[in-house]
Design a protein around this motif. Sequence first.
Motif, PDB file in Angstrom:
ATOM      1  N   ASN B  15       0.835  -1.205   0.000  1.00 40.61           N
ATOM      2  CA  ASN B  15       0.000   0.000   0.000  1.00 40.61           C
ATOM      3  C   ASN B  15       0.861   1.242   0.000  1.00 40.61           C
ATOM      4  N   SER B  16       1.847   1.264   0.867  1.00 40.70           N
ATOM      5  CA  SER B  16       2.641   2.463   1.003  1.00 40.70           C
ATOM      6  C   SER B  16       3.583   2.618  -0.190  1.00 40.70           C
ATOM      7  N   ASN B  18       2.860   1.829  -3.280  1.00 39.61           N
ATOM      8  CA  ASN B  18       2.056   2.388  -4.368  1.00 39.61           C
ATOM      9  C   ASN B  18       1.662   3.840  -4.121  1.00 39.61           C
ATOM     10  N   LEU B  19       1.211   4.103  -2.897  1.00 43.06           N
ATOM     11  CA  LEU B  19       0.635   5.419  -2.629  1.00 43.06           C
ATOM     12  C   LEU B  19       1.688   6.481  -2.342  1.00 43.06           C
TER      13      LEU B  19
END
Lengths: 229, 467
Positions: B15-16, B18-19
């Motif tokens: 998640n981190s 990608n974001l």
Amino acid sequence: MNSSFIAFATHYGVPLETITLILMLPVVVMIIAFFRQVIGIKAFGIYTPALIIFAFLGIKSGSGSFWGGIKYGTAIFVSVIIIGTLARIFLRQFRLLYLPRVATVISIVALSTLVILIIGGIFQRTGLASVSIFPILIMITLVEKFVAVQIEKGSKSAIILSAETLIISIVGYSVASWGRLIESLQNYPWVVFIAIGITVLLGKWTGLRLSEYFRFKEIMKNDYLDQKK
Amino acid sequence: MITWIRKSSGILGMNSRNLSYIRPHNLKKAKHLADDKLRSKTRLRKCGLPVPELIAKITSWEELDNFDFSTLPNSFVLKPNLGLGGEGILVVYGKKKMRNAWIKADRSVVSEDDLKDHIRNILDGSFSRTHTPDIAFFEERIKLSKVFKPYSYKGIPDVRVIVYNNVPVMAMLRLSTKESEGKANLQQGGIGCGIDMATGTTTTALQGKTKMIEYLPGTRLPLSGIKIPYWKEILGMAIKAQKVSGIGFLGADISIDRDHGPVFLELNVRPGLSIQVANTEGLLKRLQRVEGLKVKSVEHGVRLAQNLFGGEIEEEIEELSGKKIIGTVEKIKLIGKDEIEKEVEAKIDTGAYSTSIDTDLAKELGFESVVNEFSKIDLSEYNIKPENEKKIKKDFMDKYGKEIEGLEDVGVIFSSSGSSIRPMIKLKFIMDKEEVSTKVNIINRKNLKYPIIIGKKDLKKFLIEIK
């Protein structure tokens, strides 16, 4: 007691069933997003599991019971994937180009499904045959996704992803069949904004996924030793 | 649960990644460049980075029909231009005599028709990211470097370097295995060895997604301690690639060719996270460490990487043994008479027992009188033989010890260049922050490269690393 919005919509001829299903969609996609971002179960993207959940719901309204949805849904899902795999292996020798190859696989799966329905009918197992045709068609086209993954990432990944898709679908289907939730959506349609809100928050979530705690356990062990030292 | 979250804070999750890293730092334009292998190849080459030579490309069915396969060399790699994760890549190692057929790593034969089939699939987009029509191209096959020969199963190992803010933050060596069918891809069962950023030496190793291993499967070859050649060049190339590609969060794949040295393979805009497991360390804390640093040049970036994310192996050994690690040549500070200080390069010579310094250097350090007085003495009366050593020392010191001020002792040296009696003086030196007080002998070293050699008597506090 339906809300005034629902009463207004039904008054002008939009069926309650349709409104409920449409309002259910944001909840369903929120569940799929939650599985991906927080738990770490990938499945075949968002489109395929969402479609399967609605196919399950369609089968449920055809067979008339909650378990009917799971039973027949899973049966069709598994047989589509097995037949799809066999068809792909069989077609390998002909060396077809990608799109025609997938199209052939889908055709084989469609015909096999028809045979299964007929055999079921012969043995007086009409439960499956009474299922409306659209959910079945949806499930058949799912084989495209499966074959694509099989080609790209290998059979093992494709099987894992299918299993994950099935798990998400069953969970999503169970939630979407939950009487309390259906009632709330009908009585307080704004509940759907809570689901959308949660989905947006999920989009900002940068924490580790549950599955990543297992994947990175060696690093955590190492960090723990470092701290002790 | 809370300790869990605290422990995991240094790990970069999907998640981190990608974001927080891919989204803001790898813009669409840069992504397109990385996905287009031919275009990134030209761009990298233009900026002076070595890439595998392009042999030919095929962009359409007509071109395929007109292509003369006999012009292909004996070994080559066939790739889809927009291919993803190593899919659709075909490598051949040799050509059959007399006809257009090539041999793959597993000894199976690929005929011209097989190649045409494969190319048609590529053109049709079977391997491209979005299944859009694609281009096929042939490029030179990288030859296996000697260093990696024992570790490689059919494929060519490569080094993945993650670069952020012009600093290489983490790296791993990828090896192909039997399970991965010659592909150095972790997902397919390849091996990833974590790398110490300072020295380019492998540390811990991972096979597949979660299995930590110590030895190469099926052998007793340790996977730690593999020294990657051209390490600094590789780090420099990775930084340069970031500069020219504009990919802010870059996974640079660099291989080493037997003849040409490091070769740039691929730009990667979505580098995988397993590199953390291979290094048994989180990437997030490293990324946060280089965030906002002003990196002035490629060299500066390399230095930062080496200083920030390396040295663990050396520190560990130093910690364990309490000894400093030195090279075979070290800068030292000599402290002579009346605290006269001089900095020189010293050769570390474990073949010598005691330390010797050059006559001129001894004079500069305030021992001129000793040197001069000693040179006046006639040494021919002594019979220099090992069995006489003690006697010579005693006789000499009795005779001259009080006369020559500063003379501590004499050394009787038997060396390959002849035996001699040398004056010895008291001297202090500082090497790698360690102070050593000792007696050294004086000899003419005018024609030698280093004015001083440090003998093993004075090396007790050190470990020597041969580079």
